[in-house]
Design an enzyme around this catalytic site. Structure first.
Site, PDB file in Angstrom:
ATOM      1  N   ASP A 205       0.812  -1.213   0.000  1.00  0.00           N
ATOM      2  CA  ASP A 205       0.000   0.000   0.000  1.00  0.00           C
ATOM      3  C   ASP A 205       0.850   1.268   0.000  1.00  0.00           C
ATOM      4  O   ASP A 205       0.324   2.371  -0.012  1.00  0.00           O
ATOM      5  CB  ASP A 205      -0.932  -0.002   1.223  1.00  0.00           C
ATOM      6  CG  ASP A 205      -1.997   1.075   1.165  1.00  0.00           C
ATOM      7  OD1 ASP A 205      -2.540   1.316   0.070  1.00  0.00           O
ATOM      8  OD2 ASP A 205      -2.289   1.693   2.211  1.00  0.00           O
ATOM      9  N   SER A 230      -6.544   5.250  -0.206  1.00  0.00           N
ATOM     10  CA  SER A 230      -6.894   3.951  -0.788  1.00  0.00           C
ATOM     11  C   SER A 230      -8.387   3.703  -0.656  1.00  0.00           C
ATOM     12  O   SER A 230      -8.994   4.013   0.374  1.00  0.00           O
ATOM     13  CB  SER A 230      -6.122   2.835  -0.077  1.00  0.00           C
ATOM     14  OG  SER A 230      -4.735   3.056  -0.150  1.00  0.00           O
ATOM     15  N   GLN A 280      -5.123  -1.963  -7.000  1.00  0.00           N
ATOM     16  CA  GLN A 280      -5.682  -1.030  -6.025  1.00  0.00           C
ATOM     17  C   GLN A 280      -6.300   0.162  -6.751  1.00  0.00           C
ATOM     18  O   GLN A 280      -5.747   0.655  -7.733  1.00  0.00           O
ATOM     19  CB  GLN A 280      -4.603  -0.512  -5.073  1.00  0.00           C
ATOM     20  CG  GLN A 280      -5.134   0.444  -4.003  1.00  0.00           C
ATOM     21  CD  GLN A 280      -4.019   1.021  -3.143  1.00  0.00           C
ATOM     22  OE1 GLN A 280      -3.382   1.998  -3.504  1.00  0.00           O
ATOM     23  NE2 GLN A 280      -3.763   0.390  -1.999  1.00  0.00           N
TER      24      GLN A 280
END
Length: 288
Positions: A205, A230, A280
């Site tokens: 991430d 995110s 993502q």
């Protein structure tokens, strides 16, 4: 093991407070909220602790629902959805202040033989030849020193090396929406396969939306020209790997639209095995 890595492992460790219920601590990320990779990694710890040790994580699918409060613990509720002959499925809900902030579904599988092929590893320089994060960051005179220190602190447990300049290092002109980063933990880890999955989840991430910024010449939050967070995150663990050995994170962005940007990536071991695929989507907004 470095003190920073031990601190990260302590952070990702969870206290079991009831069957299927775990509690984790949190800390501030480089922005004043809980780092999404921390929540995802802790959720994988919670899920994995309800699964037989001979079943390996092969995928996760997650949604970030609310910003996490770094001043409060996070409670992880695990739902045992299925225990089959080959596959085990878990659902995890992370809760703070009585509200869900994150959900994750994870699947685990017994180790078995099958068909085997993979996409080839792209060319990339030896990570030992690349500048460290500290070397790069301290060379950027345009960055606020406090931002530099926050980035260094956030990555102290991870040796993370960009192949090319990161978005906040060189910005203004659009570049190819493609980024490569080598990473490994700053110290050796135990042999537990779940631990290496958890650490890769944590790191995944950190940089995945960089390629979105590159396409538009944006430097990101570090220079204040983009606001981001995110939204959802998915990973597929194809082959065993070690997070304490060099891994190549090859990232690209096929699309950005409507205040959102998509990043997709592959993680390879240094000897060329495709270990993980990642996708993502995140909020990517220009604040003016």
């Amino acid at each position: 093991m470095s003190q920073a890595l031990q601190g990260l492992l302590d952070l990702l460790d969870l206290e079991q407070i009831e069957e299927n219920i775990f509690r984790g601590q949190s800390r501030s990320a480089v922005v004043p909220r809980v780092f999404g990779g921390q929540v995802a990694a802790q959720a994988m710890v919670a899920a994995g602790r309800t699964v037989p040790a001979d079943r390996l994580a092969h995928s996760l699918h997650a949604y970030f629902l609310r910003m996490g409060d770094p001043g409060a613990p996070i409670v992880y509720n695990v739902e045992r959805l299925r225990d089959g002959r080959s596959f085990t499925t878990r659902r995890v809900v992370a809760v703070q202040h009585g509200k869900p902030i994150f959900t994750l579904s994870a699947s685990f599988q017994t180790d078995e033989e099958g068909l085997d092929h993979q996409a080839p590893m792209p060319p990339s320089p030896d990570p030992a030849t690349l500048p460290t994060s500290e070397d790069r960051l301290r060379s950027y005179g345009h960055l606020d020193p406090q931002v530099v220190e926050r980035l260094l602190e956030a990555r102290e447990a991870i040796d993370l090396r960009y192949v090319d300049e990161p978005p906040y290092g060189k910005f203004g002109d659009p570049r190819e929406p493609h980024s490569q980063v080598w990473f490994r933990t700053n110290g050796k880890l135990a042999d537990d396969p779940l631990l290496h999955v958890v650490l890769a989840t944590y790191v995944s991430d950190m940089t995945l939306l960089d390629s979105v910024l590159l396409a538009h010449g944006r430097g990101g939050w570090a220079i204040g020209d983009v606001v981001g967070a995110s939204l959802d995150h998915a990973m597929w663990f194809h082959r065993r790997f070690r997070a304490d050995e060099w891994l190549l994170y090859d990232q690209e962005s096929p699309s950005a639209h409507g205040g959102r940007g998509l990043g997709q990536a592959r993680i390879y071991t240094q000897d060329g095995r495709l270990a993980v695929s990642v996708i993502q989507e995140g909020v990517v907004r220009v604040p003016w």
